[in-house]
Design a protein around this motif. Structure first.
Motif, mmCIF file in Angstrom:
data_model
loop_
_atom_site.group_PDB
_atom_site.id
_atom_site.type_symbol
_atom_site.label_atom_id
_atom_site.label_comp_id
_atom_site.label_asym_id
_atom_site.label_seq_id
_atom_site.Cartn_x
_atom_site.Cartn_y
_atom_site.Cartn_z
ATOM 1 N N UNK A 194 -54.204 9.627 -3.059
ATOM 2 C CA UNK A 194 -54.997 10.625 -2.695
ATOM 3 C C UNK A 194 -56.106 10.922 -3.754
ATOM 4 N N UNK A 195 -57.070 11.724 -3.521
ATOM 5 C CA UNK A 195 -57.810 12.227 -4.174
ATOM 6 C C UNK A 195 -57.373 12.794 -5.635
ATOM 7 N N UNK A 196 -56.073 13.491 -5.503
ATOM 8 C CA UNK A 196 -55.650 14.202 -6.695
ATOM 9 C C UNK A 196 -54.690 13.071 -7.425
ATOM 10 N N UNK A 197 -54.739 11.972 -7.194
ATOM 11 C CA UNK A 197 -54.115 10.708 -7.896
ATOM 12 C C UNK A 197 -52.507 11.073 -7.574
ATOM 13 N N UNK A 198 -52.101 11.350 -6.226
ATOM 14 C CA UNK A 198 -50.656 11.114 -5.953
ATOM 15 C C UNK A 198 -50.753 9.789 -4.999
ATOM 16 N N UNK A 199 -49.394 9.440 -4.815
ATOM 17 C CA UNK A 199 -49.440 8.299 -3.946
ATOM 18 C C UNK A 199 -48.916 9.025 -2.476
ATOM 19 N N UNK A 200 -49.468 8.574 -1.392
ATOM 20 C CA UNK A 200 -48.914 8.984 -0.167
ATOM 21 C C UNK A 200 -48.392 7.881 0.436
ATOM 22 N N UNK A 201 -47.088 8.015 1.144
ATOM 23 C CA UNK A 201 -46.354 6.888 2.052
ATOM 24 C C UNK A 201 -46.366 7.424 3.270
ATOM 25 N N UNK A 202 -46.862 6.623 4.026
ATOM 26 C CA UNK A 202 -46.746 6.554 5.442
ATOM 27 C C UNK A 202 -45.762 5.864 5.910
ATOM 28 N N UNK A 203 -44.780 6.503 6.791
ATOM 29 C CA UNK A 203 -43.410 5.791 7.540
ATOM 30 C C UNK A 203 -43.755 5.959 9.058
ATOM 31 N N UNK A 204 -42.741 5.044 9.564
ATOM 32 C CA UNK A 204 -42.430 4.996 10.959
ATOM 33 C C UNK A 204 -41.202 5.723 11.094
ATOM 34 N N UNK A 205 -41.311 7.040 11.753
ATOM 35 C CA UNK A 205 -40.130 7.708 12.131
ATOM 36 C C UNK A 205 -39.757 8.746 11.213
ATOM 37 N N UNK A 206 -40.386 8.756 10.123
ATOM 38 C CA UNK A 206 -39.963 9.716 9.068
ATOM 39 C C UNK A 206 -40.987 10.320 8.457
ATOM 40 N N UNK A 207 -42.253 10.325 8.947
ATOM 41 C CA UNK A 207 -43.453 11.271 8.512
ATOM 42 C C UNK A 207 -44.074 10.778 7.379
ATOM 43 N N UNK A 208 -44.577 11.825 6.778
ATOM 44 C CA UNK A 208 -45.552 11.436 5.511
ATOM 45 C C UNK A 208 -44.833 11.722 4.229
ATOM 46 N N UNK A 209 -44.894 11.171 3.195
ATOM 47 C CA UNK A 209 -44.492 11.769 1.950
ATOM 48 C C UNK A 209 -45.230 11.354 0.928
ATOM 49 N N UNK A 210 -45.131 12.142 -0.262
ATOM 50 C CA UNK A 210 -46.126 12.092 -1.402
ATOM 51 C C UNK A 210 -44.951 11.884 -2.854
ATOM 52 N N UNK A 211 -45.550 10.999 -3.400
ATOM 53 C CA UNK A 211 -44.767 10.763 -4.770
ATOM 54 C C UNK A 211 -46.157 11.197 -5.801
ATOM 55 N N UNK A 212 -45.439 12.073 -6.562
ATOM 56 C CA UNK A 212 -46.285 12.676 -7.489
ATOM 57 C C UNK A 212 -45.228 12.612 -8.891
ATOM 58 N N UNK A 213 -45.695 11.694 -10.010
ATOM 59 C CA UNK A 213 -44.967 11.299 -11.039
ATOM 60 C C UNK A 213 -43.765 10.463 -10.348
ATOM 61 N N UNK A 214 -42.562 11.009 -10.587
ATOM 62 C CA UNK A 214 -41.234 10.555 -10.106
ATOM 63 C C UNK A 214 -40.795 11.568 -8.931
ATOM 64 N N UNK A 215 -41.364 12.420 -8.718
ATOM 65 C CA UNK A 215 -41.095 13.478 -7.599
ATOM 66 C C UNK A 215 -41.619 13.183 -6.461
ATOM 67 N N UNK A 216 -40.641 12.755 -5.448
ATOM 68 C CA UNK A 216 -40.826 12.470 -4.087
ATOM 69 C C UNK A 216 -40.667 13.713 -2.922
ATOM 70 N N UNK A 217 -41.410 14.097 -2.265
ATOM 71 C CA UNK A 217 -41.239 15.022 -1.237
ATOM 72 C C UNK A 217 -42.158 15.018 -0.007
ATOM 73 N N UNK A 218 -41.626 15.479 1.100
ATOM 74 C CA UNK A 218 -41.991 15.092 2.479
ATOM 75 C C UNK A 218 -43.009 16.129 2.658
ATOM 76 N N UNK A 219 -44.279 15.629 3.329
ATOM 77 C CA UNK A 219 -45.305 16.710 3.784
ATOM 78 C C UNK A 219 -45.028 16.929 5.289
ATOM 79 N N UNK A 220 -44.949 18.234 5.462
ATOM 80 C CA UNK A 220 -44.825 18.658 6.721
ATOM 81 C C UNK A 220 -45.678 19.966 7.133
ATOM 82 N N UNK A 221 -47.110 19.686 6.891
ATOM 83 C CA UNK A 221 -47.628 21.011 7.397
ATOM 84 C C UNK A 221 -48.622 20.870 8.477
#
Length: 150
Positions: free
Chosen positions: A92-119
């Protein structure tokens, strides 16, 4: 071998995400299956690769792993489960890793913190296929039969 993604790292190694797992080509005559004995993610059909913060990330039908000096490290959901089918990776532009999955939505890895994006209308069970940055830093997401703005 059917290849889904490949890239060259700063050392000149070529990495390939294939239906037979992760492969590394050190030179044109030396193509090896990479650490298949150490990682079920690397040994399973791989779909995407990305160098993020100087580390290789590998997405497969079994989840996400990153290459560390100590070997493969699985990146799991907060409940300890694997992410499942990781289809694409995006910085992403703010230097986080975005992870596209099949059937489990979109995730963001910021450092070692993984969170799901459901906006907005993005759900935790969407099929997310690809992401791209817009000219003003916005992120567009290809999901199911829609293109959404994050």
């Amino acid at each position: 071998i059917k290849t889904w993604d490949c890239l060259e790292d700063s050392y000149g190694k070529i990495w390939s995400a294939t239906d037979a797992g992760l492969y590394c080509i050190v030179n044109p005559k030396f193509n090896i299956p990479y650490k298949h004995d150490q990682s079920r993610i690397y040994a399973s059909p791989c779909r995407c690769l990305l160098i993020h913060k100087d580390q290789l990330y590998v997405g497969s039908i079994r989840g996400l792993a990153r290459n560390t000096p100590f070997g493969p490290e699985d990146i799991n959901m907060p409940n300890g489960e694997a992410l499942g089918h990781v289809y694409s990776l995006h910085e992403s532009p703010d230097n986080t890793l975005l992870i596209a999955t099949l059937g489990r939505g979109l995730w963001e890895l910021d450092g070692d913190e993984l969170s799901q994006i459901t906006t907005g209308s993005l759900s935790s069970t969407d099929n997310v296929y690809c992401l791209t940055n817009g000219p003003a830093g916005e992120i567009y997401i290809g999901t199911d039969n829609k293109i959404r703005l994050l």
